[in-house]
Design a protein around this motif. Structure first.
Motif, mmCIF file in Angstrom:
data_model
loop_
_atom_site.group_PDB
_atom_site.id
_atom_site.type_symbol
_atom_site.label_atom_id
_atom_site.label_comp_id
_atom_site.label_asym_id
_atom_site.label_seq_id
_atom_site.Cartn_x
_atom_site.Cartn_y
_atom_site.Cartn_z
ATOM 1 N N GLY A 91 -6.949 -0.363 0.939
ATOM 2 C CA GLY A 91 -6.336 1.235 0.940
ATOM 3 C C GLY A 91 -6.045 2.027 -0.174
ATOM 4 N N GLY A 92 -6.742 1.750 -1.184
ATOM 5 C CA GLY A 92 -6.363 2.221 -2.482
ATOM 6 C C GLY A 92 -6.345 3.694 -2.605
ATOM 7 N N LEU A 93 -7.090 4.402 -2.025
ATOM 8 C CA LEU A 93 -6.879 5.865 -1.958
ATOM 9 C C LEU A 93 -5.769 6.362 -1.407
ATOM 10 N N GLY A 94 -4.723 5.472 -0.425
ATOM 11 C CA GLY A 94 -3.414 5.833 -0.195
ATOM 12 C C GLY A 94 -2.678 5.717 -1.526
ATOM 13 N N TYR A 95 -2.905 4.634 -1.771
ATOM 14 C CA TYR A 95 -1.839 4.417 -3.030
ATOM 15 C C TYR A 95 -2.006 5.354 -4.286
ATOM 16 N N VAL A 96 -3.372 5.775 -4.272
ATOM 17 C CA VAL A 96 -3.686 6.829 -5.105
ATOM 18 C C VAL A 96 -3.002 8.189 -4.930
ATOM 19 N N ALA A 97 -2.969 8.476 -3.468
ATOM 20 C CA ALA A 97 -2.012 9.461 -3.082
ATOM 21 C C ALA A 97 -0.667 9.595 -3.448
ATOM 22 N N ILE A 98 0.013 8.297 -3.480
ATOM 23 C CA ILE A 98 1.427 8.094 -3.673
ATOM 24 C C ILE A 98 1.778 8.207 -5.123
ATOM 25 N N VAL A 99 0.944 7.657 -6.068
ATOM 26 C CA VAL A 99 0.853 7.942 -7.561
ATOM 27 C C VAL A 99 0.957 9.232 -8.022
ATOM 28 N N GLN A 129 -14.343 7.655 3.030
ATOM 29 C CA GLN A 129 -14.285 6.054 2.688
ATOM 30 C C GLN A 129 -13.868 5.303 3.765
ATOM 31 N N GLY A 130 -13.906 6.080 5.122
ATOM 32 C CA GLY A 130 -13.898 5.063 6.342
ATOM 33 C C GLY A 130 -12.010 5.365 6.787
ATOM 34 N N TYR A 131 -11.298 5.983 6.053
ATOM 35 C CA TYR A 131 -9.769 6.175 6.476
ATOM 36 C C TYR A 131 -9.674 6.840 7.722
ATOM 37 N N GLU A 132 -8.871 6.581 8.495
ATOM 38 C CA GLU A 132 -8.504 7.431 9.738
ATOM 39 C C GLU A 132 -7.856 8.880 9.384
ATOM 40 N N LYS A 133 -8.420 9.628 9.904
ATOM 41 C CA LYS A 133 -8.054 11.029 9.416
ATOM 42 C C LYS A 133 -6.605 11.427 9.633
ATOM 43 N N LYS A 134 -6.024 11.263 11.050
ATOM 44 C CA LYS A 134 -4.648 11.330 11.010
ATOM 45 C C LYS A 134 -3.810 10.634 10.299
ATOM 46 N N ARG A 135 -4.044 9.375 9.807
ATOM 47 C CA ARG A 135 -3.100 8.618 9.089
ATOM 48 C C ARG A 135 -3.264 9.041 7.584
ATOM 49 N N SER A 136 -4.319 9.379 7.188
ATOM 50 C CA SER A 136 -4.728 9.929 5.810
ATOM 51 C C SER A 136 -3.876 11.242 5.689
ATOM 52 N N LEU A 191 1.778 -1.746 5.212
ATOM 53 C CA LEU A 191 1.566 -2.199 6.314
ATOM 54 C C LEU A 191 0.620 -1.562 7.256
ATOM 55 N N VAL A 192 0.584 -0.154 7.067
ATOM 56 C CA VAL A 192 -0.399 0.478 7.780
ATOM 57 C C VAL A 192 -1.879 0.410 7.492
ATOM 58 N N ALA A 193 -2.176 0.072 6.213
ATOM 59 C CA ALA A 193 -3.466 0.088 5.924
ATOM 60 C C ALA A 193 -4.114 -1.487 5.626
ATOM 61 N N ARG A 194 -3.281 -2.389 5.784
ATOM 62 C CA ARG A 194 -3.617 -3.925 5.440
ATOM 63 C C ARG A 194 -4.816 -4.324 6.435
ATOM 64 N N LYS A 195 -4.702 -3.943 7.611
ATOM 65 C CA LYS A 195 -5.738 -4.323 8.634
ATOM 66 C C LYS A 195 -6.768 -3.241 8.770
ATOM 67 N N ALA A 196 -6.900 -2.308 8.159
ATOM 68 C CA ALA A 196 -7.937 -1.097 8.439
ATOM 69 C C ALA A 196 -9.396 -1.487 7.644
ATOM 70 N N ASP A 197 -10.074 -1.180 8.159
ATOM 71 C CA ASP A 197 -11.544 -1.439 7.637
ATOM 72 C C ASP A 197 -12.004 -0.258 6.831
ATOM 73 N N THR A 198 -11.688 -0.028 5.572
ATOM 74 C CA THR A 198 -12.041 0.972 4.819
ATOM 75 C C THR A 198 -12.802 0.325 3.402
ATOM 76 N N LYS A 199 -13.489 1.362 3.001
ATOM 77 C CA LYS A 199 -14.179 0.776 1.669
ATOM 78 C C LYS A 199 -13.114 1.087 0.495
#
Length: 426
Positions: A91-99, A129-136, A191-199
């Motif tokens: 879920g790294g790109l999500g953490y990138v967005a936060i930082v 990278q396979g993230y769900e668009k609405k979540r991203s 919590l949201v990204a831990r089960k997501a199948d992303t690159k």
């Protein structure tokens, strides 16, 4: 009685589509007329006074800073630096967005600007990278509102101007809650990204991280300059805006990622946004005058104290009301309408107006990502090309987290007031 007249006129005019500035002016005129104190000269005098404010001049300079940063490619350098740190984890790109969002928050002070800058870079990367668009999109929009709390925050400036509250104090008060919001967002995304199948991005070595840090260093230095300068009394918030704008222009030229031909568009966009804010601010000062003379704050205070004399319970009631208004009203007019009404009320029961300002801005920021009027949601939708319904389905975990933080700050005000006392004593 005057509370009902004020709200009825204001929202009736807003519902038929009248621009908020003119709706506020009209509600002020009606209140003055019913009190038999209408005077065109008084109206014009307060309208001009509303824009003739040294503190308000900070807003166009911080808007200009954000425009220059985005035009000059600085945004991409910040995202690259954040990617080198956390892009390789699940879920790294999500953490990138936060930082990156926290860093952006210290640059422009605008949730809309931060969301647009982050979203245009990160949302396409996340989808690829396979993230769900609405979540991203929901994540980027949620991170964007941290910019309304961490200094330099434009809503905090507006609150300080119309409420006569120290803007420097508000800036210092927003630091810890803003960091808590970022930490809460990190936990929510886990919590949201831990089960997501992303690159995952390839792990950057320390040499690559150092290189990306060097590329972004001068941009990363700006929030520190602003905070240290304000805390040390080197400059006022308005002067900080000038410093930030000049600094952003110089480093953009230094990076060679902005052309002088781009300055016209940058200045035009800044002027348009500033004109809107200043018009609403001027209208708000007229409305605040009419509200004060009509003794609306005293009526509200009497109504609330008849329910409870507990400052905490009263604050909880006010926050619930503001949450509801935030769902149907944009943040800028909400701040300008409710701050002059509520500040005398909370001061009467012993609540620090700086502390109240911070929690009020967090409250109304939640409205920016709440349908149906959430401005930041629509910015995310325009970038992702998804519907408001889709992004609303992805935003609810972030909304719940922010609401939980808001009420934690109400129940434990020391989270805001204790750091402030340390700063004052230091």
């Amino acid at each position: 009685m005057m509370v009902v007249v004020f709200l009825a006129v204001l929202f009736s005019l807003m519902l038929i589509g009248m621009p908020i500035a003119f709706a506020m002016l009209s509600s002020a005129v009606v209140m003055m007329w019913t009190q038999d104190m209408f005077n065109v000269t008084t109206l014009a005098e307060h309208f001009i006074t509303g824009a003739n404010s040294f503190a308000l001049m900070a807003i166009p300079f911080f808007i200009l800073t954000g425009e220059i940063m985005n035009a000059g490619g600085v945004s991409k350098r910040i995202v690259d630096f954040a990617s080198s740190l956390v892009g390789h984890v699940k879920g790294g790109l999500g953490y990138v967005a936060i930082v990156a969002g926290v860093i952006f928050a210290g640059l422009s002070g605008s949730a809309v600007a931060d969301t647009a800058a982050l979203g245009s870079i990160l949302i396409p990367m996340m989808v690829a990278q396979g993230y769900e668009k609405k979540r991203s999109t929901a994540l980027v929009a949620s991170v964007g509102i941290v910019g309304t709390v961490i200094p330099p925050s434009i809503p905090l400036i507006l609150y300080g101007v119309v409420g006569g509250v120290s803007i420097t104090g508000l800036f210092m008060g927003g630091i810890v809650p803003g960091i808590i919001m970022a930490i809460g967002m990190t936990f929510t995304w886990w919590l949201v990204a831990r089960k997501a199948d992303t690159k995952r991005l390839e792990r950057a070595n320390w040499q690559a991280r150092l290189h990306s840090f060097k590329r972004a260093f001068w941009a990363l230095l700006l929030p520190l300059i602003i905070i240290v300068g304000l805390r040390g009394g080197v400059f006022t918030p308005t002067e900080a805006g000038v410093v930030a704008a000049v600094y952003a222009f110089v480093i953009s030229l230094f990076y060679r990622e902005i052309r002088l031909t781009q300055l016209f568009d940058v200045l035009t966009n800044t002027a348009k946004t500033t004109a809107i804010v200043m018009l609403i601010a001027s209208a708000a000062i007229v409305t605040a005058y009419a509200i004060t003379v009509a003794q609306v704050p005293a009526q509200i205070a009497a109504g609330l104290t008849s329910i409870t004399d507990s400052p905490t319970l009263m604050l909880l009631i006010i926050m619930v009301i503001l949450l509801l208004f935030g769902c149907v009203m944009d943040m800028t007019p909400a701040v300008l309408i409710f701050a002059p009404v509520l500040i005398p009320v909370v001061e009467q029961v012993g609540i620090d107006p700086i502390y109240f300002g911070v929690v009020m801005i967090i409250n109304l920021s939640i409205g920016l990502i709440t349908p149906p009027v959430g401005t930041v949601l629509y910015v995310g939708c325009s970038i992702s090309r998804i519907s408001i319904i889709d992004i609303s389905r992805g935003i609810w975990p972030m909304l719940l987290m922010y609401v939980a933080i808001l009420f934690a700050l109400i129940l434990f005000p020391e989270i805001v007031t204790y750091p402030l006392s340390i700063l004052h004593n230091g």
